[in-house]
Design a protein around this motif. Structure first.
Motif, PDB file in Angstrom:
ATOM      1  N   GLY A  89     -67.438  15.951 101.363  1.00 27.20           N
ATOM      2  CA  GLY A  89     -68.511  15.158 101.935  1.00 27.20           C
ATOM      3  C   GLY A  89     -69.530  14.689 100.924  1.00 27.20           C
ATOM      4  N   SER A  90     -69.698  15.416  99.800  1.00 34.13           N
ATOM      5  CA  SER A  90     -70.678  15.006  98.793  1.00 34.13           C
ATOM      6  C   SER A  90     -70.309  13.664  98.165  1.00 34.13           C
ATOM      7  N   TYR A 138     -69.125  11.215  99.983  1.00 36.57           N
ATOM      8  CA  TYR A 138     -69.271  10.192 101.035  1.00 36.57           C
ATOM      9  C   TYR A 138     -70.546  10.443 101.836  1.00 36.57           C
ATOM     10  N   PRO A 139     -71.702  10.346 101.180  1.00 33.76           N
ATOM     11  CA  PRO A 139     -72.966  10.677 101.869  1.00 33.76           C
ATOM     12  C   PRO A 139     -73.253   9.809 103.090  1.00 33.76           C
ATOM     13  N   ASP A 140     -72.870   8.539 103.028  1.00 36.74           N
ATOM     14  CA  ASP A 140     -73.123   7.654 104.175  1.00 36.74           C
ATOM     15  C   ASP A 140     -72.332   8.084 105.400  1.00 36.74           C
ATOM     16  N   CYS A 159     -71.218  11.190 105.962  1.00 38.71           N
ATOM     17  CA  CYS A 159     -71.791  12.451 106.454  1.00 38.71           C
ATOM     18  C   CYS A 159     -73.037  12.188 107.286  1.00 38.71           C
ATOM     19  N   ASP A 160     -73.849  11.254 106.837  1.00 47.15           N
ATOM     20  CA  ASP A 160     -75.064  10.901 107.571  1.00 47.15           C
ATOM     21  C   ASP A 160     -74.717  10.294 108.926  1.00 47.15           C
ATOM     22  N   ASP A 209     -74.061  17.919 107.095  1.00 46.72           N
ATOM     23  CA  ASP A 209     -74.584  18.161 105.744  1.00 46.72           C
ATOM     24  C   ASP A 209     -73.635  17.546 104.726  1.00 46.72           C
ATOM     25  N   GLU A 210     -74.193  17.123 103.558  1.00 45.55           N
ATOM     26  CA  GLU A 210     -73.341  16.510 102.531  1.00 45.55           C
ATOM     27  C   GLU A 210     -72.353  17.512 101.932  1.00 45.55           C
ATOM     28  N   ASN A 211     -72.562  18.803 102.173  1.00 45.62           N
ATOM     29  CA  ASN A 211     -71.628  19.812 101.672  1.00 45.62           C
ATOM     30  C   ASN A 211     -70.457  20.029 102.631  1.00 45.62           C
TER      31      ASN A 211
END
Length: 575
Positions: free
Chosen positions: A100-101, A103-105, A107-108, A113-115
């Motif tokens: 996920g770190s 692909y922050p968009d 995850c949002d 969480d970005e993790n």
């Protein structure tokens, strides 16, 4: 036993436990035929195994970027059944696990969480979605064995999801097939009932019971056009019937019209009609069925529309069959009546043709229909004379034959009376004029052979001029003295009569316009009088019967055997 050996044994037992768990879970998931069960257990097992407090499963809605939240655990701004758009760059969907770190968009968008980690749910050919797991509750990173376990579980779950979808689709297809079989069976049974019916009211009543009993539809109408008239033949639950204008509007709608669409027919809205279906016969719209809400109050499915259309067409075809049957019965009755009329009409004509001493006489009438308006007659008079008559009534068929019968009765009534031909013709004209429509009239010729056979007195009332051939002459004398056709106007001016001598070898031919107006096959040329004269000159030395047959053969050859009008001939030779 040292510490390293003990640790190795613990890891081995842990590995065997995970493998056994994986096998048991795999069997449970693969044997399930419910996608919801598979997804729910996949999420619960992975979150429980890894002690993850937040996770979800998103399922792709086709081949695009749209996903639906299928399962969701833990606090999140999203809810199950929500849709999200997830756009992955490049060949990201080819990876089994997405960090996920990176692909922050995304995850949002998922509220994670970005993790988080995204485990790709896919089969060999299709991407199904993602198992999305937030970080562990212990804040510890995922171990290699944990990732392998979850990855294996997602592979198995993907197969289980694909299989369960296939089983669901098969169940759906089977339900549709069962419905089709039920509908076909229903239509088959109804068709058996309809085939036994010959009454339109009974057909409409059976259609009504089918709508109420089979379809559970309480409000409907069936409009049918019969012989150019549109009317409601079956209905139920209507507050009122449609007006003539509204019926015309119904026939102008599309063949399958959902009443939620815009329309200009208040009748539909007033009676809460949901669907209007057109019924066609030989590609012509002659029926309309409208139905209210079904029993479940939902929109009509395509299968229900097809069944309604089939049921309506079945009733329509049965009604058409009854109409054709009625027409056939009427036609048969009319044919029987026409055959009877033909027999009666033939009885009014002299048969066989009477013999007159000193003459060779032959006559015939060939009708273009079963009954016609041509007429000929030979009547003896009290003074030893003989009347010859020929006539042509306007039109053809039954009306003409009835008028011809009236003329025959008048002629026979007047023949014994001591009255001149001219006076008798005037009387006949007045009777016909006073008792028939203005568009009905008769061309008429009659003459009287004297008792000694030497003279022929005649009156021609607008008929084709008979031809009198003298023994040594090729051009005939036309007998044209008389007056107007019968029935056109009252007798204001007396009819004229004329007299001619009859000598041995003379030939007299009387005919109707069916002879001279016979058309060639192209209908561009008539037979005409000159062809008749030519034929008579060619055959005048023959007997009257042979002359008559020669004329008929010549006409048939000219017209190609096609007859448009009645043909009547009377041939008289003086011996």
């Amino acid at each position: 036993m040292d510490k390293s050996t003990s640790l190795s044994n613990i890891e081995e037992r842990q590995s065997r436990f995970e493998l056994r768990t994986l096998l048991e879970t795999s069997r449970m998931l693969i044997e399930s035929q419910d996608p919801d069960f598979v997804l729910n257990n996949l999420l619960l097992i992975t979150m429980g195994k890894l002690l993850v407090p937040k996770g979800m499963i998103v399922i792709n809605q086709g081949s695009g970027d749209l996903y639906q939240i299928s399962k969701l655990k833990g606090q999140n701004s999203l809810s199950e059944e929500d849709s999200v758009q997830l756009i992955f760059p490049g060949d990201a969907l080819e990876n089994s696990i997405l960090d996920g770190s990176n692909y922050p968009d995304i995850c949002d968008e998922l509220g994670l969480d970005e993790n988080c980690l995204l485990f790709n749910l896919r089969t060999t050919n299709h991407h199904l979605g993602f198992l999305c797991l937030g970080p562990k509750g212990t804040k510890q990173p995922f171990t290699e064995s944990e990732l392998e376990f979850i990855e294996s579980l997602t592979i198995i779950s993907s197969v289980a999801i694909a299989n369960s979808r296939m089983f669901q689709e098969l169940r759906h297809i089977n339900r549709k097939l069962d419905r089709k079989v039920h509908d076909l069976h229903t239509l088959l049974e109804l068709s058996k009932d309809f085939n036994l019916m010959v009454d339109q009211e009974e057909i409409a009543r059976t259609f009504k019971f089918a709508m109420l009993g089979q379809m559970l539809i309480r409000t409907f109408f069936f409009v049918l056009e019969v012989e150019g008239k549109k009317s409601v033949i079956a209905s139920s639950g209507l507050k009122d019937h449609p007006s003539e204008k509204e019926i015309e509007t119904l026939f102008e709608l599309e063949d399958v019209f959902y009443c939620s669409e815009e329309h200009d027919c208040p009748f539909l809205e007033k009676n809460d009609i949901r669907l209007v279906i057109a019924l066609r016969f030989q590609n012509e719209k002659i029926g309309v069925v409208g139905v209210g809400a079904p029993a479940n109050n939902e929109e009509y499915s395509k299968e229900q529309v097809d069944f309604l259309q089939s049921l309506g067409n079945l009733a329509l075809l049965t009604i058409q069959k009854t109409v054709l049957l009625e027409e056939r019965i009427e036609k048969k009755q009319m044919e029987e009546e026409l055959n009877l009329a033909k027999t009666i009409q033939e009885g009014l004509l002299p048969s066989p043709v009477p013999e007159i001493e000193g003459f060779d006489l032959e006559a015939t009438n060939i009708s273009s229909k079963q009954v016609g308006g041509d007429y000929f007659d030979i009547v003896d008079t009290p003074d030893g004379g003989h009347i010859l008559a020929i006539a042509d009534v306007t039109g053809k068929g039954v009306p003409a034959s009835l008028l011809m019968a009236n003329l025959q009765s008048m002629l026979h009534a007047l023949a014994p009376i001591d009255i001149t031909l001219a006076e008798a013709t005037g009387s006949i004209n007045d009777i016909i004029h006073d008792n028939t429509p203005s568009d009905k009239f008769i061309t008429f010729f009659w003459g009287k052979i004297s008792a000694d056979g030497t003279t022929f007195d005649y009156v021609n009332a607008g008929h084709n001029n008979p031809l009198l051939f003298r023994k040594s002459e090729e051009e005939p004398e036309e007998l044209d003295k008389g007056g107007v056709i019968l029935g056109a106007v009252p007798t204001m001016t007396p009819y004229n009569s004329a007299s001619v001598d009859l000598r041995p070898g003379d030939l007299l031919v009387c005919y109707t316009d069916g002879v001279t107006e016979a058309m060639d096959p192209t209908q561009s040329e008539e037979y005409e009088e000159k062809r008749l004269i030519k034929c008579l000159n060619k055959n005048r030395k023959k007997s009257s019967k042979e002359i008559m047959n020669a004329i008929i053969d010549d006409i048939r050859n000219f017209s190609g055997g096609i007859q448009y009008d009645d043909i009547t001939l009377m041939v008289l030779k003086v011996n």
